[in-house]
Design a protein around this motif. Structure first.
Motif, short mmCIF file in Angstrom:
data_model
loop_
_atom_site.label_atom_id
_atom_site.label_comp_id
_atom_site.label_asym_id
_atom_site.label_seq_id
_atom_site.Cartn_x
_atom_site.Cartn_y
_atom_site.Cartn_z
N ASN A 1 0.82 -1.21 0.00
CA ASN A 1 0.00 0.00 0.00
C ASN A 1 0.86 1.26 0.00
O ASN A 1 0.54 2.23 -0.69
CB ASN A 1 -0.95 0.00 1.20
N SER B 1 2.32 1.69 -3.50
CA SER B 1 1.27 2.16 -4.42
C SER B 1 1.00 3.65 -4.22
O SER B 1 0.79 4.38 -5.19
CB SER B 1 -0.03 1.37 -4.21
N GLU B 2 1.02 4.09 -2.99
CA GLU B 2 0.83 5.52 -2.70
C GLU B 2 1.96 6.36 -3.30
O GLU B 2 1.73 7.43 -3.85
CB GLU B 2 0.73 5.75 -1.19
N GLN B 3 3.18 5.85 -3.21
CA GLN B 3 4.33 6.57 -3.77
C GLN B 3 4.25 6.63 -5.30
O GLN B 3 4.68 7.60 -5.90
CB GLN B 3 5.65 5.92 -3.35
N ARG C 1 1.50 6.63 -7.10
CA ARG C 1 0.23 7.18 -7.58
C ARG C 1 0.45 8.27 -8.62
O ARG C 1 -0.27 8.35 -9.61
CB ARG C 1 -0.58 7.72 -6.42
N ARG C 2 1.45 9.14 -8.43
CA ARG C 2 1.73 10.23 -9.39
C ARG C 2 2.18 9.68 -10.75
O ARG C 2 2.05 10.36 -11.75
CB ARG C 2 2.80 11.16 -8.83
N SER C 3 2.71 8.48 -10.76
CA SER C 3 3.16 7.85 -12.01
C SER C 3 2.07 7.00 -12.65
O SER C 3 2.33 6.29 -13.62
CB SER C 3 4.37 6.95 -11.74
N ASN C 4 0.87 7.09 -12.10
CA ASN C 4 -0.26 6.28 -12.57
C ASN C 4 0.05 4.79 -12.54
O ASN C 4 -0.32 4.05 -13.44
CB ASN C 4 -0.69 6.71 -13.98
N CYS C 5 0.74 4.37 -11.49
CA CYS C 5 1.06 2.95 -11.30
C CYS C 5 0.46 2.49 -9.99
O CYS C 5 0.25 3.27 -9.08
CB CYS C 5 2.57 2.75 -11.23
N GLU C 6 0.23 1.20 -9.92
CA GLU C 6 -0.25 0.61 -8.69
C GLU C 6 0.39 -0.76 -8.55
O GLU C 6 0.64 -1.45 -9.54
CB GLU C 6 -1.77 0.48 -8.70
N GLU D 1 0.04 -4.50 -7.20
CA GLU D 1 -0.91 -5.52 -6.74
C GLU D 1 -0.18 -6.69 -6.12
O GLU D 1 -0.61 -7.23 -5.11
CB GLU D 1 -1.78 -5.97 -7.91
N LYS E 1 8.67 -0.69 -12.46
CA LYS E 1 8.04 -0.03 -11.32
C LYS E 1 9.04 0.27 -10.22
O LYS E 1 8.89 1.23 -9.49
CB LYS E 1 6.86 -0.86 -10.79
#
Length: 126
Positions: A48, A51-53, A55-60, A62, A73
């Motif tokens: 989590n 993923s928050e870090q 977020r600006r790169s439109n990546c997540e 899983e 990533k």
């Protein structure tokens, strides 16, 4: 045996303070003997956070193992944390060599900033 009346013994042992030494304190204390569950919680928390870090790169993220396997990533995470480019990396690696190159680029960027990686252990089945 400490009581919750606020005596000095109770405070020292965490009875009234609610810290990790208290049976009703920290979640880590109540999970003694459940190492697998603790690892899952740590992995989910880290996933989590990553993923928050990203977020600006439109990546997540899983699945940590799969999502970091090609290094793209990982490079984006290092860029997000450092606030600067890591250099050119292969955005869509086609083979293991390109994936390894991406991971090397990310780790080299960390090394250039004199950041030491500690407590890096094997927690996945690679």
């Amino acid at each position: 045996m400490p009581d919750d009346t606020g005596s000095s013994d109770a405070m020292m042992l965490g009875g009234a303070s609610g810290d990790a030494r208290s049976p009703r304190g920290h979640a880590a204390f109540s999970m003694r003997g459940t190492d697998d569950r603790w690892v899952v919680i740590q992995l989910n928390t880290f996933r989590n956070w990553v993923s928050e870090q990203l977020r600006r790169s439109n990546c997540e993220i899983e699945d940590l193992q799969m999502d970091f396997s090609d290094g793209t990533k990982l490079c984006k995470l290092v860029e997000a944390l450092q606030g600067k480019s890591v250099g050119r990396f292969v955005p869509r690696p086609m083979n293991q060599l390109q994936a390894l190159e991406n991971c090397t680029i990310a780790l080299a960027a960390i090394t250039r900033d004199n950041i030491k990686l500690v407590n890096i252990g094997r927690c996945f089945n690679f």
